[in-house]
Design an enzyme around this catalytic site. Structure first.
Site, PDB file in Angstrom:
ATOM      1  N   TYR A  37      17.208  -0.119  63.031  1.00 53.39           N
ATOM      2  CA  TYR A  37      17.957  -0.471  61.602  1.00 53.39           C
ATOM      3  C   TYR A  37      17.404   0.639  60.695  1.00 53.39           C
ATOM      4  CZ  TYR A  37      18.492  -2.423  57.284  1.00 53.39           C
ATOM      5  OH  TYR A  37      18.984  -2.834  55.894  1.00 53.39           O
ATOM      6  N   SER A  56      22.692   1.946  53.435  1.00 53.37           N
ATOM      7  CA  SER A  56      23.571   0.854  53.771  1.00 53.37           C
ATOM      8  C   SER A  56      24.887   1.321  54.432  1.00 53.37           C
ATOM      9  CB  SER A  56      24.010  -0.148  52.740  1.00 53.37           C
ATOM     10  OG  SER A  56      23.107  -1.375  52.898  1.00 53.37           O
ATOM     11  N   LYS A 113      25.743   1.131  57.691  1.00 51.59           N
ATOM     12  CA  LYS A 113      26.163  -0.311  58.229  1.00 51.59           C
ATOM     13  C   LYS A 113      27.677  -0.220  58.809  1.00 51.59           C
ATOM     14  CE  LYS A 113      22.500  -2.625  55.399  1.00 51.59           C
ATOM     15  NZ  LYS A 113      22.345  -3.254  54.564  1.00 51.59           N
ATOM     16  N   VAL A 160      21.500   2.265  48.657  1.00 46.85           N
ATOM     17  CA  VAL A 160      20.358   2.312  47.776  1.00 46.85           C
ATOM     18  C   VAL A 160      19.957   3.674  47.679  1.00 46.85           C
ATOM     19  CG1 VAL A 160      19.932  -0.008  47.883  1.00 46.85           C
ATOM     20  CG2 VAL A 160      18.639   1.502  49.265  1.00 46.85           C
ATOM     21  N   TYR A 197      28.020  -4.460  47.401  1.00 45.40           N
ATOM     22  CA  TYR A 197      26.999  -5.617  47.195  1.00 45.40           C
ATOM     23  C   TYR A 197      27.794  -6.495  46.360  1.00 45.40           C
ATOM     24  CZ  TYR A 197      24.020  -1.779  48.659  1.00 45.40           C
ATOM     25  OH  TYR A 197      23.317  -0.750  49.081  1.00 45.40           O
TER      26      TYR A 197
HETATM   27  N1  GLU Z   1      17.245   0.508  54.108  1.00 48.76           N
HETATM   28  C1  GLU Z   1      17.707  -0.458  52.824  1.00 48.76           C
HETATM   29  C2  GLU Z   1      17.012  -1.524  53.193  1.00 48.76           C
HETATM   30  O1  GLU Z   1      16.933  -2.235  54.168  1.00 48.76           O
HETATM   31  C3  GLU Z   1      18.930  -0.462  52.996  1.00 48.76           C
HETATM   32  C4  GLU Z   1      19.633  -1.214  51.740  1.00 48.76           C
HETATM   33  C5  GLU Z   1      20.880  -0.742  51.033  1.00 48.76           C
HETATM   34  O2  GLU Z   1      21.288   0.245  51.026  1.00 48.76           O
HETATM   35  O3  GLU Z   1      21.603  -1.565  50.796  1.00 48.76           O
HETATM   36  O4  GLU Z   1      16.638  -2.298  52.342  1.00 48.76           O
END
Ligand code: GLU
Length: 315
Positions: free
Chosen positions: A190, A66, A69, A260, A242
């Site tokens: 993604y 994430s 992002k 994660v 989160y």
């Molecule tokens: N690639 C992970 C997913 O899409 C990213 C989740 C994360 O790091 O919050 O579930």
């Protein structure tokens, strides 16, 4: 006043963080991530004076998940402008887990913010429609200061094969018109950005640019617009950790984003950038060891954004 040395403080922070590893576990919903050793823990710091400090498993490479992002948001804001980006995603914390479908279905067809999976998929769609993945990777490499940063192919394949929830979100958004682009192409983009791998030194380089208001410390070159930085760091404060972002704001007090895979990028404003890796994560998705390292550093170095205490640590 006893003057302390930062290398010592960093080692103490690492040992403090290590005590919490048994309270977390590696992410298992992506099979490749389940293979990572949960006891790894590393941290790097880059100060505004350009000094570098490391402790623990800082050279170990991990996928940023994430954290990617934040860089796709930078890319989108700087190529399409904030008005367009925020016509596709909101600016509010969702209070839901990162992979929740709930609000897409019942409340609002737009994802709450660009850091939950649905929001990041919507932003990835905007980019994938007009640019190649390589263009995004060029930005990642520039911000992290290393040309050899690549995608971990095994993690990418693992995510692509098992990401049914992410696929469902993308199809829901395609159905409601939030996503204009091809769903599978968007998801490829993604999953690839989530699977980019690096070490904590790379992450600390990026963090130091954030802490320095978008300017690269060693060259003095502005790499991120001021207006982008303001939006990005505000969202990191409200949604970066989160559905644990509120407690993190109180206990640590730095704009940060976790993934994660166990990474955390944290910006101690005008002081230092911090990159962390600790794959044992809590139920919200945050590295437990990493969280405690940051809490320790925040207290010892007076890094909380509302702290006015002078630190007795030299760095
Ligand atoms: N690639 C992970 C997913 O899409 C990213 C989740 C994360 O790091 O919050 O579930």
């Amino acid at each position: 006043m006893e003057i302390k040395n930062i290398a010592e403080v960093l080692n103490d922070a690492l040992e403090y963080g290590r005590k919490y590893i048994n309270k977390g576990n590696v992410a298992t919903y992506i099979p490749e991530l389940a293979k990572v050793d949960k006891n790894l823990l590393g941290v790097s710091i880059v100060t505004m004076g350009g000094k570098r400090y490391h402790a623990g498993d800082w050279q170990h490479e991990f996928t940023i998940q994430s954290i990617s992002k934040t860089i796709s948001l930078i890319f989108a804001l700087e190529h399409f402008g904030s008005e367009y980006v925020f016509s596709k995603v909101g600016m509010e914390s969702s209070g839901d887990p990162f992979n929740s479908l709930d609000k897409l279905e019942i409340k609002n067809k737009y994802p709450s913010n660009p850091f939950i999976n649905a929001g990041a998929i919507a932003v990835a769609g905007l980019i994938a429609d007009k640019y190649e993945f390589e263009d995004y990777l060029v930005l990642v490499r520039r911000l992290c200061g290393r040309d050899l940063i690549e995608v971990d192919k095994n993690v990418y394949i693992s995510e692509n094969e098992t990401g049914l929830l992410n696929r469902s979100m993308a199809y829901l958004m395609k159905n409601s018109g939030v996503l204009d682009t091809d769903v599978e192409e968007t998801l490829k983009f993604y999953f690839r950005m989530c699977s980019i791998k690096m070490n904590t030194n790379d992450l600390a380089n990026y963090a130091s640019i954030l802490a320095n208001d978008g300017v690269e410390v060693k060259s003095g070159i502005r790499l991120i617009d001021k207006s982008t930085i303001k939006i990005l760091k505000s969202l990191m404060v409200t949604c970066g950790m989160y559905d644990g972002s509120g407690e993190f704001a109180i206990r640590v007090g730095m704009p940060a984003k976790s993934g994660v895979g166990g990474g955390i990028v944290a910006s101690a404003e005008n002081k230092m950038g911090i990159g962390i890796f600790g794959p044992a994560i809590d139920t919200q998705g945050n590295s437990v060891g990493g969280y405690h390292i940051l809490e320790y550093l925040s207290n010892e170095l007076g890094l909380h954004y509302f702290s006015r205490e002078l630190s007795n640590v030299v760095y």
